[in-house]
Motif scaffolding. Structure first.
Motif, PDB file in Angstrom:
ATOM      1  N   ASN A 213      35.241  42.869  35.782  1.00  0.00           N
ATOM      2  CA  ASN A 213      36.407  43.605  36.277  1.00  0.00           C
ATOM      3  C   ASN A 213      36.423  45.031  35.748  1.00  0.00           C
ATOM      4  OD1 ASN A 213      37.002  41.254  37.521  1.00  0.00           O
ATOM      5  ND2 ASN A 213      38.763  40.733  36.244  1.00  0.00           N
TER       6      ASN A 213
ATOM      7  N   ALA B  71      36.538  48.098  38.073  1.00  0.00           N
ATOM      8  CA  ALA B  71      37.740  48.961  38.014  1.00  0.00           C
ATOM      9  C   ALA B  71      37.361  50.440  37.905  1.00  0.00           C
ATOM     10  CB  ALA B  71      38.615  48.547  36.847  1.00  0.00           C
TER      11      ALA B  71
ATOM     12  N   ASP C 126      42.299  37.767  34.897  1.00  0.00           N
ATOM     13  CA  ASP C 126      40.995  38.398  35.067  1.00  0.00           C
ATOM     14  C   ASP C 126      39.968  37.470  35.714  1.00  0.00           C
ATOM     15  OD1 ASP C 126      40.815  41.030  34.475  1.00  0.00           O
ATOM     16  OD2 ASP C 126      40.375  40.778  32.334  1.00  0.00           O
TER      17      ASP C 126
ATOM     18  N   VAL D 172      40.627  37.131  39.415  1.00  0.00           N
ATOM     19  CA  VAL D 172      40.279  38.379  40.106  1.00  0.00           C
ATOM     20  C   VAL D 172      38.759  38.512  40.213  1.00  0.00           C
ATOM     21  CG1 VAL D 172      40.360  40.903  39.931  1.00  0.00           C
ATOM     22  CG2 VAL D 172      42.403  39.544  39.433  1.00  0.00           C
ATOM     23  N   ALA D 173      38.056  38.164  39.144  1.00  0.00           N
ATOM     24  CA  ALA D 173      36.589  38.223  39.195  1.00  0.00           C
ATOM     25  C   ALA D 173      36.060  37.286  40.275  1.00  0.00           C
ATOM     26  CB  ALA D 173      36.004  37.858  37.832  1.00  0.00           C
TER      27      ALA D 173
ATOM     28  N   HIS E  22      36.289  39.158  43.420  1.00  0.00           N
ATOM     29  CA  HIS E  22      35.236  40.181  43.480  1.00  0.00           C
ATOM     30  C   HIS E  22      33.886  39.557  43.846  1.00  0.00           C
ATOM     31  CE1 HIS E  22      37.779  43.355  42.186  1.00  0.00           C
ATOM     32  NE2 HIS E  22      37.791  43.081  40.886  1.00  0.00           N
TER      33      HIS E  22
END
Lengths: 387, 474
Positions: free
Chosen positions: B87, B91, B145, B148-149, B152
């Motif tokens: 992340n 980011a 996190d 979210v990863a 991604h």
């Protein structure tokens, strides 16, 4: 030679027990006579590959075996509760079944070895008959059955990894596999391998039923595949139709009857080429395993068996690395991939193809491919600045 | 596989030296790509034993889950820290914007390079899928996190399916795109083997170097490239270490205890992953030596634009993915990928004379010397009879498909010539007499991107298609 070449090879190089996996191998490369003859003699390919100096690297990780066993234990616990639920969710076949009866045919009191396997096979056939005749006390789940299949004149005993489920008077085969089904899809390679393997069980159960005078169609070719669901170890069941695999297997088994004629032709060819196959086999028997001499004589014998190597062999056949070196020695274009072989057609060596590129006079049936190769070669030279 | 590949492969197999398939690099290679090398626990679908990652060859970072079958250890030692690192890497790129064609887009997209196709399939679809739906509260909660990863990685996996994308690349595929070795495609999935073919030691041949690599693999001296587990390494190296670790930790899953007793496993994993780490970077280095093809920047811009959309969705909390595409979505994806594929093929051929050579060899295109220009016609002299029949529409390669011509006349006896009539597009431009000109079927037009279909297209209709029907009252 007074006895069959295939079984002689089995005696010399050692045999293994046939399994669904080894029988299913018939379906992966049916054009390979080398594999056909060695399989007919039930030759232990792992030890033969070692003897040839090109050991295979298959086998299973201890972690994979452990996980597979845990999954199986889990779904068979409490009288197959999780398994029955997964299958019922899919097919709804156990609705209204009050007392689910199962039979485990893994052990027969006091028996071991061959006698045990034969006794299990007889019991399995009895159970299948009870289901087929619709006896009210017939079991719903048959676990660890043994069935037989005639392969090249031998009776092969198959220890069923798969379970048989009773649906009225019909049977469904259920195969448990350790690979996951994620969001309803799984690796096509793994599903394909499972389908080929389960087809062997289906065929042998059909034969068992037929031998007792029942309709082989009582067993459905739509088999149930049970796998871990997503990333958990909870089971999920899907239907896989193995009808095509079963029919392909039958075709291969019929073709197997020809193995002895293939073997005879191989022997005749060897004699014609001045090779003393019988003498080689005698010295292979005398040679010590693990010596250079033993390796050489094993290679000389295997060399007499016509092979059909394609790169995909590397993913499934224990002998593949040895056959690859044979293919290199014979300068076959097919070792570079199916696309190369199909473009070259009947140009059967790499050297001949290079010759055509470099300007050798092509025969009439190679003229077209020669033109194509030359035009491409010129375009490459043009692009890379070689005059 | 084109005839060019066959010719080059035959030559490579003959003398043991790999051949080029391209004279330029056709994929974007970042200055600091994130390289990821993994080994998976056998029997588990998405449980990594170890991950080596980083953006510099000299600075590999290693994460090891000494007992990946424990969920706690797996997340605490690998997934959570890896997710946080990923992340951060993303980011930085998401926040660095520039205005391009009146729109703010990210200056850089993320780029992950992995050793082989199996790793690409593992990190994108599989690990991404296993993380993106997890809960961040209640039992088995994971940090934000980590989820979210997962989003991604899922996006990277999906974007990578688009032909020509450079956000998630496998080194084996990169090498295969640019070189031809004297082995089958299947064998070249072993990065070490393929690299040995392309980059053998001095005074050796690719064939010899590759044979030596295989020998080392079979003697147990060189571990497999991951993530697919190597049964003999598992049995001989890993299994005793894991048994020892589990005995010593006495069921504890606390980080300090895992670290204290997991040291031997860390060392073994490091030794197993290091050769693949080095080979992946070596492959990147070989690609960097090639000049970058002109259209790479435009394709990377597409990646950057898509990444910007994805980053905005993540920012807004909208980065949701279905487990399976809807029928319309699937049809849309197919047409998008098909259109990207044909654009990619055209661009690569127009960029690179060696890629164009494949089309010339297969008689789709031809090159000749301009002998006369009488507008609107151009006459070319060829080395042989024109391979493309009269009446065919082709494009002058120089104008990258913007100038269309039709073959009006060909001679099939010497001197071989072809006459072309300029029809559409940039009709003011003509090649110079005496120069070499190439005419091919490739045009690099700016096609409008396919739109999401309004209804399920006929290609996707079938007995099993769930057709959404409007709800109407009885």
């Amino acid at each position: 030679m007074d006895c069959d070449l295939a079984s002689t090879l089995g005696r010399v190089f050692g045999t293994r027990n046939a399994s669904a996996r080894s029988t299913a191998a018939l379906l992966s490369n049916p054009a390979c006579e080398r594999r056909a003859v060695l399989d007919a003699g039930r030759v232990d390919l792992v030890s033969l590959a070692e003897r040839l100096g090109a050991p295979a690297q298959f086998g299973q990780s201890p972690f994979a075996i452990g996980q597979g066993n845990r999954f199986e234990e889990r779904i068979k616990a409490d009288g197959y509760a999780a398994l029955v639920t997964a299958i019922d969710d899919l097919l709804g076949i156990f609705e209204g079944v009050e007392d689910l009866r199962s039979v485990n045919l893994e052990r027969v009191g006091g028996l071991r070895g061959r006698a045990l396997v034969e006794a299990r096979a007889a019991q399995t056939a009895d159970v299948l008959e009870a289901i087929a005749t619709g006896q009210p006390d017939a079991p719903h789940v048959v676990d660890h059955g043994v069935t037989t299949l005639e392969v090249a004149g031998n009776t092969v005993y198959l220890e069923q990894d798969a379970l048989a489920f009773r649906v009225g008077e019909h049977l469904r085969i259920c195969e448990i596999k350790g690979f996951p089904i994620i969001d309803g899809t799984a690796s096509p390679t793994k599903v394909g391998a499972a389908a080929r393997q389960t087809a062997v069980y289906v065929a042998s159960i059909q034969d068992t039923l037929a031998a007792r005078g029942f309709d082989p169609e009582l067993v459905s070719s739509e088999v149930v595949l049970v796998c871990p669901k997503n990333f958990s170890i909870a089971p999920t069941a899907v239907l896989v139709d193995v009808d095509r695999e079963v029919r392909a297997l039958r075709r291969q088994l019929r073709r197997r009857i020809d193995v002895s004629s293939v073997a005879q032709r191989i022997q005749a060819d060897a004699g014609h080429n001045g090779i003393d196959l019988e003498g080689l086999i005698a010295s292979a028997e005398a040679a010590k395993v693990g010596t250079k001499a033993g390796q050489r004589v094993a290679q000389e014998i295997v060399d007499e068996l016509p092979f059909h190597y394609v790169p995909e062999c590397l993913t499934s056949c224990d002998l593949a690395r040895h056959c690859r070196s044979c293919s290199v020695a014979a300068d076959e274009p097919g070792r570079l991939g199916g696309d190369v072989a199909s473009l070259l057609g009947s140009v059967d060596t790499v050297a001949a193809a290079i010759g055509l590129i470099d300007g050798a006079e092509p025969s009439a049936d190679h003229a077209e491919v020669a033109d194509l190769l030359r035009a491409t070669s010129e375009a490459i030279d043009d692009a890379t600045g070689i005059a | 596989m084109s005839t060019l590949d066959v010719v080059q492969r035959l030559r490579a197999a003959t003398d043991g030296h790999a051949r080029p398939r391209a004279s330029m690099c056709h994929r974007h290679v970042e200055e600091a790509p994130l390289v990821l090398v993994m080994y998976r626990m056998s029997g588990e679908s998405a449980a990594p034993l170890g991950v080596m990652y980083g953006t510099r060859v000299a600075r590999p970072r290693l994460l090891v889950a000494p007992e990946p079958r424990s969920r706690q250890i797996r997340f605490q030692e690998i997934f959570n820290p890896l997710a946080a690192e990923l992340n951060r890497y993303i980011a930085v790129r998401a926040s660095d914007r520039e205005i391009l064609r009146n729109r703010s887009i990210c200056r850089q997209a993320p780029q992950i390079i992995v050793p082989n196709s199996a790793t690409a399939d593992f990190v994108g679809p599989l690990v991404g899928r296993s993380l993106r739906y997890l809960k961040t509260d209640g039992d088995y909660a994971v940090p934000d996190d980590t989820v979210v990863a997962g989003a991604h990685l899922t996006w990277l996996g999906l974007q990578a399916e688009l032909p020509g994308s450079s956000v998630l690349l496998a080194a084996t595929e990169l090498l295969r795109r640019h070189w031809v070795s004297g082995i089958s495609d299947l064998e070249s999935e072993d990065l070490h083997v393929q690299l040995a073919w392309i980059d053998p030691p001095a005074r050796s041949t690719g064939a010899k170097a590759a044979a030596a690599v295989e020998e080392r693999r079979f003697s147990g001296d060189l571990a497999a490239g991951g993530p697919t587990p190597d049964p003999s390494w598992d049995r001989d190296v890993l299994a005793p270490l894991v048994a020892d670790f589990n005995a010593k930790r006495t069921r504890s899953e606390d980080h300090p205890i895992v670290v204290r007793h997991g040291a031997a496993i860390c060392t073994a994993v490091r030794e197993a992953l290091e050769p693949t780490w080095n080979s992946t970077w070596r492959a990147i280095e070989l690609l960097r030596r090639l000049p970058q093809a002109p259209s790479v920047a435009r394709r990377w811009e597409d990646d950057r634009r898509e990444f910007t959309n994805h980053a905005e969705r993540v920012e807004a909390g909208d980065a949701r993915f279905r487990t399976r595409d809807s029928v319309k979505q699937a049809a849309y994806m197919v047409s998008r990928r098909e259109s990207a594929q044909s654009t990619l093929e055209a661009s690569e051929a127009l960029d690179d004379p060696l890629v164009m050579a494949a089309a010339i060899g297969e008689a789709q295109a031809f090159a000749g010397t301009v002998v006369a220009v009488n507008r609107p016609t151009v006459e070319l002299s060829l080395a042989g009879p024109c391979p493309v029949p009269a009446g065919t529409e082709l494009y002058w390669a120089e104008q990258r498909g913007k100038c269309s011509v039709v073959i009006t006349e060909t001679t099939d006896t010497e001197p071989f010539t072809v006459t072309l009539e300029t029809k559409k597009g940039k009709t003011k431009y003509y090649p110079l007499v005496g120069r070499r000109a190439v005419y091919s079927p490739f045009k690099e037009g700016s096609f409008p991107p396919p739109k999401m279909p309004a209804n399920v297209p006929w290609t996707h209709l079938g007995p099993e298609t769930p057709i959404p029907s409007a709800e109407v009252p009885d």
